[in-house]
Motif scaffolding. Structure first.
Motif, mmCIF file in Angstrom:
data_model
loop_
_atom_site.group_PDB
_atom_site.id
_atom_site.type_symbol
_atom_site.label_atom_id
_atom_site.label_comp_id
_atom_site.label_asym_id
_atom_site.label_seq_id
_atom_site.Cartn_x
_atom_site.Cartn_y
_atom_site.Cartn_z
ATOM 1 N N ILE A 47 0.834 -1.204 0.000
ATOM 2 C CA ILE A 47 0.000 0.000 0.000
ATOM 3 C C ILE A 47 0.868 1.253 0.000
ATOM 4 C CG2 ILE A 47 -1.789 1.261 1.241
ATOM 5 C CD1 ILE A 47 -2.633 -1.438 -0.069
ATOM 6 N N ARG A 48 1.941 1.197 0.740
ATOM 7 C CA ARG A 48 2.873 2.327 0.770
ATOM 8 C C ARG A 48 3.428 2.607 -0.625
ATOM 9 N NH1 ARG A 48 7.885 2.203 5.064
ATOM 10 N NH2 ARG A 48 8.663 4.345 4.814
ATOM 11 N N GLY A 49 3.833 1.563 -1.332
ATOM 12 C CA GLY A 49 4.372 1.738 -2.675
ATOM 13 C C GLY A 49 3.335 2.273 -3.643
ATOM 14 N N ILE A 50 2.115 1.718 -3.604
ATOM 15 C CA ILE A 50 1.064 2.154 -4.527
ATOM 16 C C ILE A 50 0.721 3.623 -4.285
ATOM 17 C CG2 ILE A 50 -1.364 1.843 -5.145
ATOM 18 C CD1 ILE A 50 -0.953 -1.171 -4.540
ATOM 19 N N LEU A 51 0.558 4.015 -3.031
ATOM 20 C CA LEU A 51 0.180 5.396 -2.722
ATOM 21 C C LEU A 51 1.325 6.371 -3.013
ATOM 22 C CD1 LEU A 51 -1.961 4.926 0.512
ATOM 23 C CD2 LEU A 51 -2.755 5.524 -1.786
ATOM 24 N N ARG A 52 2.547 5.962 -2.761
ATOM 25 C CA ARG A 52 3.685 6.829 -3.105
ATOM 26 C C ARG A 52 3.756 7.032 -4.625
ATOM 27 N NH1 ARG A 52 8.139 7.929 0.199
ATOM 28 N NH2 ARG A 52 9.385 7.928 -1.719
ATOM 29 N N GLY A 53 3.555 5.943 -5.361
ATOM 30 C CA GLY A 53 3.584 6.060 -6.812
ATOM 31 C C GLY A 53 2.479 6.956 -7.334
ATOM 32 N N TYR A 54 1.290 6.821 -6.763
ATOM 33 C CA TYR A 54 0.163 7.645 -7.217
ATOM 34 C C TYR A 54 0.365 9.107 -6.832
ATOM 35 C CZ TYR A 54 -4.567 8.759 -8.650
ATOM 36 O OH TYR A 54 -5.646 9.290 -9.305
ATOM 37 N N THR A 78 -2.583 15.659 -4.644
ATOM 38 C CA THR A 78 -3.772 16.508 -4.486
ATOM 39 C C THR A 78 -5.044 15.685 -4.617
ATOM 40 O OG1 THR A 78 -2.577 18.417 -5.374
ATOM 41 C CG2 THR A 78 -4.984 18.513 -5.404
ATOM 42 N N LEU A 79 -5.052 14.726 -5.550
ATOM 43 C CA LEU A 79 -6.229 13.859 -5.700
ATOM 44 C C LEU A 79 -6.431 12.986 -4.464
ATOM 45 C CD1 LEU A 79 -6.021 12.727 -9.440
ATOM 46 C CD2 LEU A 79 -7.462 14.493 -8.430
ATOM 47 N N LEU A 80 -5.342 12.519 -3.866
ATOM 48 C CA LEU A 80 -5.473 11.736 -2.634
ATOM 49 C C LEU A 80 -6.138 12.558 -1.543
ATOM 50 C CD1 LEU A 80 -2.029 9.860 -2.446
ATOM 51 C CD2 LEU A 80 -4.241 8.944 -3.169
ATOM 52 N N ALA A 81 -5.772 13.828 -1.457
ATOM 53 C CA ALA A 81 -6.374 14.700 -0.452
ATOM 54 C C ALA A 81 -7.828 15.036 -0.780
ATOM 55 C CB ALA A 81 -5.560 15.988 -0.323
ATOM 56 N N ARG A 82 -8.168 15.053 -2.084
ATOM 57 C CA ARG A 82 -9.542 15.385 -2.493
ATOM 58 C C ARG A 82 -10.489 14.202 -2.321
ATOM 59 N NH1 ARG A 82 -9.438 17.553 -8.455
ATOM 60 N NH2 ARG A 82 -11.630 16.912 -8.260
ATOM 61 N N PHE A 83 -9.964 12.981 -2.431
ATOM 62 C CA PHE A 83 -10.821 11.792 -2.385
ATOM 63 C C PHE A 83 -10.344 10.801 -1.310
ATOM 64 C CE2 PHE A 83 -10.878 13.360 -6.786
ATOM 65 C CZ PHE A 83 -12.249 13.519 -6.987
ATOM 66 N N PRO A 84 -10.245 11.224 -0.048
ATOM 67 C CA PRO A 84 -9.703 10.319 0.978
ATOM 68 C C PRO A 84 -10.589 9.105 1.245
ATOM 69 C CG PRO A 84 -10.595 12.302 1.990
ATOM 70 C CD PRO A 84 -10.594 12.546 0.511
ATOM 71 N N ASN A 85 -11.901 9.222 0.990
ATOM 72 C CA ASN A 85 -12.782 8.078 1.245
ATOM 73 C C ASN A 85 -12.471 6.887 0.352
ATOM 74 O OD1 ASN A 85 -14.191 9.357 3.265
ATOM 75 N ND2 ASN A 85 -15.898 9.967 1.968
ATOM 76 N N GLN A 111 3.388 12.351 2.142
ATOM 77 C CA GLN A 111 3.161 12.567 0.714
ATOM 78 C C GLN A 111 1.995 13.515 0.451
ATOM 79 O OE1 GLN A 111 5.453 10.990 -1.283
ATOM 80 N NE2 GLN A 111 6.227 10.177 0.657
ATOM 81 N N LEU A 112 1.134 13.725 1.457
ATOM 82 C CA LEU A 112 -0.064 14.535 1.266
ATOM 83 C C LEU A 112 0.268 16.026 1.298
ATOM 84 C CD1 LEU A 112 -2.496 12.598 3.659
ATOM 85 C CD2 LEU A 112 -2.375 12.426 1.164
ATOM 86 N N PRO A 113 -0.487 16.845 0.560
ATOM 87 C CA PRO A 113 -0.286 18.288 0.647
ATOM 88 C C PRO A 113 -0.739 18.811 2.007
ATOM 89 C CG PRO A 113 -2.219 17.771 -0.689
ATOM 90 C CD PRO A 113 -1.545 16.466 -0.396
ATOM 91 N N GLU A 114 -0.265 19.970 2.374
ATOM 92 C CA GLU A 114 -0.657 20.558 3.652
ATOM 93 C C GLU A 114 -2.166 20.770 3.675
ATOM 94 O OE1 GLU A 114 1.292 20.901 6.185
ATOM 95 O OE2 GLU A 114 3.007 20.181 5.010
ATOM 96 N N GLY A 115 -2.761 20.446 4.812
ATOM 97 C CA GLY A 115 -4.202 20.612 4.926
ATOM 98 C C GLY A 115 -4.745 19.846 6.109
ATOM 99 N N SER A 116 -6.066 19.884 6.268
ATOM 100 C CA SER A 116 -6.697 19.293 7.449
ATOM 101 C C SER A 116 -6.573 17.775 7.470
ATOM 102 C CB SER A 116 -8.173 19.694 7.522
ATOM 103 O OG SER A 116 -8.834 19.380 6.310
ATOM 104 N N GLY A 150 -2.022 12.971 11.247
ATOM 105 C CA GLY A 150 -0.780 13.046 12.018
ATOM 106 C C GLY A 150 -1.004 13.160 13.505
ATOM 107 N N THR A 151 -2.044 13.875 13.898
ATOM 108 C CA THR A 151 -2.250 14.101 15.334
ATOM 109 C C THR A 151 -3.156 13.064 15.989
ATOM 110 O OG1 THR A 151 -4.095 15.605 14.834
ATOM 111 C CG2 THR A 151 -1.914 16.592 15.114
ATOM 112 N N ALA A 152 -4.133 12.540 15.256
ATOM 113 C CA ALA A 152 -5.114 11.629 15.863
ATOM 114 C C ALA A 152 -4.858 10.167 15.563
ATOM 115 C CB ALA A 152 -6.529 12.006 15.394
ATOM 116 N N ALA A 153 -4.479 9.869 14.311
ATOM 117 C CA ALA A 153 -4.356 8.464 13.924
ATOM 118 C C ALA A 153 -3.037 7.845 14.365
ATOM 119 C CB ALA A 153 -4.528 8.322 12.410
#
Length: 803
Positions: free
Chosen positions: A222-229, A241-248, A268-273, A279-282
């Motif tokens: 999963i780490r490799g697939i998400l890093r590649g994407y 940016t797409l990962l941040a837009r479609f987290p579900n 790998q995610l852009p800055e944002g909520s 980072g803080t909860a999970a």
């Protein structure tokens, strides 16, 4: 004195602060227990040992480890000499990992060149094979190198195929929005392949080596697939940016991964909520899971089995396997809330009611005050604002360890079942959790019979038979045809209602249906395959809704017949000349509309649709039963055979019956530990809980009671005479013989005559054939039977809605 009494006396002495006497009693107990009995009482004995002061603890621990053959860990108080030395790495292990890497690299290259985006067929088979090769290496001294190789190769492959697919989509003239939806949908499909493999292996992975290697494999994949994407560039937008837009579409995967993998993905995610919340909860929650997975002297490891992410509610749910000793919970749940503004007292009440072991949440001052002053949240909720990450992880570990102890304890396990684990099965959202998913090879086998044929096939079956889920699982046929699933009901996937919504739009706007409508739907909704398949299978689910809509509108507005209905039927015929069109529904005949000019109807051929097949211990039906009851209640083959005779493999009714059965076990106060049900248990349950009165009152059968009642009513007679007849036949056969649910075939015409009907009903033999193909009936030369006995019981128990 019994073991229970001895442990109770030790607890009492320790509570008074005594040490010598309880140590002597516990020492005698450990020495006098046989190896199997020690294993049974391992958790309770270890819990008492851990209550002693250091010197007595060390003496008892050494004795316990000797008697159970456990290698001591390098804890405080143990010398380095007591720790096993790591063996030297064998030279041929390096050659083995090099060969495995080379083979995997070649396989991924072949997938990218010849089978791109064929997730359910080529990718599933290839990845499963190579994951099997990597697992032993992940248990070796070169585990780190193996994990890194998996990650690196999947990262490169993901980047390559999605870049290739995007460019091909541009060449086909697809819009940026469609390309984005296809890309993120493809990512979700790819991510589910390692997870499917993981969940299948998890059911028989219990040792430290098995669980550790399996989790490492999934984390690396999963780490490799998400890093590649994340590194993709898709026009004006990047993958991160797409990962941040479609987290579900992907973030539920985090529930199964190691902390270091999650940390890397979050970076790998852009800055944002999303990035801040994870980072803080999970991360403290996953620190806790890593800690529990790596505990010394352990035989049970809380392997994650469930993950669910909701960006709308800003939360991530995690479920870990309950101990093999079996307790009152099937999965132990934990939750991480990502944002303070999305946490209310009602949310915490929900978690407490659902028996979550720990909830980590940033709390607003008023909510934090109610948590501190309310007993119902005691020992569940951790306020993220109170401590740093390590302290939060430590507190979460304590809460989870407490729940785990209760589930593993032989003393606690002697208590009766109190919770219906079968009710957890997501009947109303079957596609939402991979943990409960069963791949329908029987459906793929039916499709394979027509793999190189064109035309129109009709597959009908009783409601909630799993038709939609099974067909939306498919992306290609065994012969390589591309499958485009569409539904006229609830959407299962992205772009799953383009066909029906396009028809509705043309009707509502009263515009001429485009001459390329069907062709455009196939083009826009097909996978982003670089080498386009020469054939397409277009699946239209809930086809009755489509044709019923066309019929009603054409009758009320004749112009629609010539602007939408007739052109659509003609385009479907044109499509079916070179491709395959599959219609899915409950009953045949819905396509018989506008018959004076219906060019489609003559092409439609009906086939039997399979329920969950039962012929092997590892077959579809056994897998379904295992998904509902696994880790809580064991069943033998006799029980599964008896259950299949009752439900015929109908998934919805099988889960309903199992829910009722577990309720029955709770009423009987059956002990939580060590239940194994056989055909005798099912026969007793059948006698006590599947009679007419019990079925008419059973809370789990509401849906099908109402369905049967409506199907046998006056409105159904006027508008759906085939379904009306099918349910009345099921009812009358069940009433005629409630033991065998069968009548002599020669008696069927007389039974048809007894159906209350002021007009004509379908012809008897035609009704017998089509109702059998749709799983209402079955027949031989001598008999006609109700296919699903539970459906027969329900149809016989209700009062038809005739008024």
């Amino acid at each position: 004195m019994s073991i229970y009494e001895t442990l109770g006396r030790i607890d009492a002495e320790l509570a008074l602060g005594h040490g010598a006497e309880p140590q002597r009693a516990l020492t005698d107990l450990i020495r006098n227990m046989s190896r199997p009995v020690l294993e049974e009482w391992r958790v309770d004995l270890q819990a008492r040992i851990d209550r002693f002061q250091p010197k007595r603890h060390l003496e008892l621990q050494q004795l316990f480890d000797e008697r159970t053959d456990v290698q001591p860990a390098n804890d405080a108080g143990l010398t380095d000499a007591m720790v096993r030395e790591r063996p030297a790495v064998a030279e041929d292990l390096y050659f083995q990992i090099d060969a495995t890497d080379s083979n995997f690299k070649g396989a991924l290259r072949t997938l990218g060149e010849k089978h791109i985006f064929q997730w359910a067929t080529s990718y599933t088979q290839s990845l499963s094979h190579h994951f099997n090769c990597y697992l032993p290496l992940l248990q070796s001294e070169l585990a780190g190198e193996a994990a890194h190789s998996i990650q690196r190769q999947l990262e490169e492959h993901t980047r390559a195929i999605f870049t290739q697919g995007y460019k091909y989509g541009q060449q086909r003239g697809l819009t940026q929005d469609i390309l984005t939806q296809k890309s993120i949908g493809g990512l979700a499909s790819l991510l589910d392949l390692p997870l499917d493999y993981y969940l299948q292996r998890a059911s028989y992975s219990h040792t430290r080596e098995e669980t550790s290697s399996l989790r490492s494999l999934l984390s690396a994949s999963i780490r490799g697939i998400l890093r590649g994407y994340a590194s993709l560039r898709l026009g004006d937008v990047d993958g991160a940016t797409l990962l941040a837009r479609f987290p579900n579409r992907w973030a539920y995967q985090l529930a199964f991964l190691s902390t270091d993998a999650i940390e890397d993905i979050v970076t790998q995610l852009p800055e944002g909520s999303l990035k801040v919340g994870l980072g803080t909860a999970a991360l403290p929650l996953f620190d806790c899971l890593d800690s529990l997975m790596s505990r010394p002297r352990e035989t049970y490891f809380p392997l994650p089995l469930f993950g669910q992410f909701s960006w709308e509610h800003r939360r991530l749910d995690v479920g870990v396997r309950s101990p093999s000793a079996w307790g009152s919970d099937r999965v132990i749940y934990a939750r991480a809330h990502l944002a303070e503004a999305f946490v209310s007292e009602r949310d915490l009440d929900d978690a407490a009611a659902r028996r979550f072991a720990v909830v980590m949440a940033p709390l607003k001052p008023d909510v934090a005050h109610r948590v501190r002053t309310s007993d119902r949240f005691d020992g569940i909720v951790i306020d993220l604002g109170d401590s740093d990450r390590s302290e939060l992880a430590e507190r979460a570990t304590e809460l989870l360890a407490r729940r785990i102890y209760k589930l593993r304890s032989k003393i606690e396990g002697a208590r009766s079942i109190t919770y219906n684990v079968a009710s957890e099965f997501p009947l109303h959202t079957p596609g939402k959790s991979p943990f409960y998913h069963v791949r329908r090879t029987s459906v793929r086998n039916v499709l394979a019979r027509f793999d190189r044929k064109n035309g129109v096939r009709l597959w009908c079956s009783v409601r909630r038979s799993g038709k939609t889920t099974a067909c939306f699982d498919l992306d290609t046929t065994p012969g390589g045809s591309v499958i485009v699933p569409q539904t006229c009901g609830t959407e299962q996937t992205t772009n799953g209602r383009v066909f029906y919504d396009g028809v509705r739009e043309a009707i509502e706007t009263r515009t001429q249906l485009k001459a390329t409508f069907v062709e455009s739907v196939v083009r826009d909704c097909a996978p982003l395959s670089v080498d386009r398949a020469d054939r397409t299978v277009l699946v239209i689910d809930e086809y009755e809704t489509l044709f019923g809509h066309l019929r009603s509108v054409a009758e009320s507005e004749p112009a629609i017949r010539y602007t939408v209905a007739q052109p659509l039927l003609n385009q479907m015929v044109e499509f079916a000349r070179d491709n395959l069109l599959v219609l899915l529904g409950q009953q045949p005949g819905a396509h018989f509309i506008l018959m004076d000019q219906n060019q489609l109807a003559p092409y439609v051929k009906q086939d039997p649709f399979p329920l969950f097949e039962h012929h092997l211990k590892t077959g579809e039906f056994s897998q379904l039963v295992d998904k509902v009851l696994r880790d809580q209640i064991s069943v033998d083959t006799g029980f599964v055979d008896a259950l299949h005779t009752e439900t015929a493999g109908h998934p919805f009714l099988t889960v309903n019956v199992l829910c009722a059965l577990v309720d029955w076990l709770i009423e009987q106060k059956r002990p939580a530990r060590g239940i194994t049900l056989d055909d005798g248990d099912f026969a007793q349950f059948q006698a006590e809980k599947l009679g007419p009165e019990q079925v008419s009152l059973g809370r789990h059968y509401d849906f099908f009671r109402e369905t049967a009642k409506a199907a046998m009513g006056e409105n159904s007679y006027r508008h759906n005479r085939w379904l009306y007849t099918a349910y009345w036949l099921v009812r009358q056969i069940a009433q005629a013989d409630s033991g065998r649910f069968a009548i002599r075939r020669d008696d069927l015409p007389d039974l048809m005559e007894k159906i209350p009907a002021p007009g004509m009903l379908p012809e008897t033999n035609e009704m017998l054939r089509t109702a059998t193909q749709a799983n209402f009936l079955s027949y031989t030369d001598a008999e006609v039977s109700v296919k699903v006995r539970t459906l027969g019981r329900l149809a016989a128990s209700v009062r038809p809605a005739l008024a």
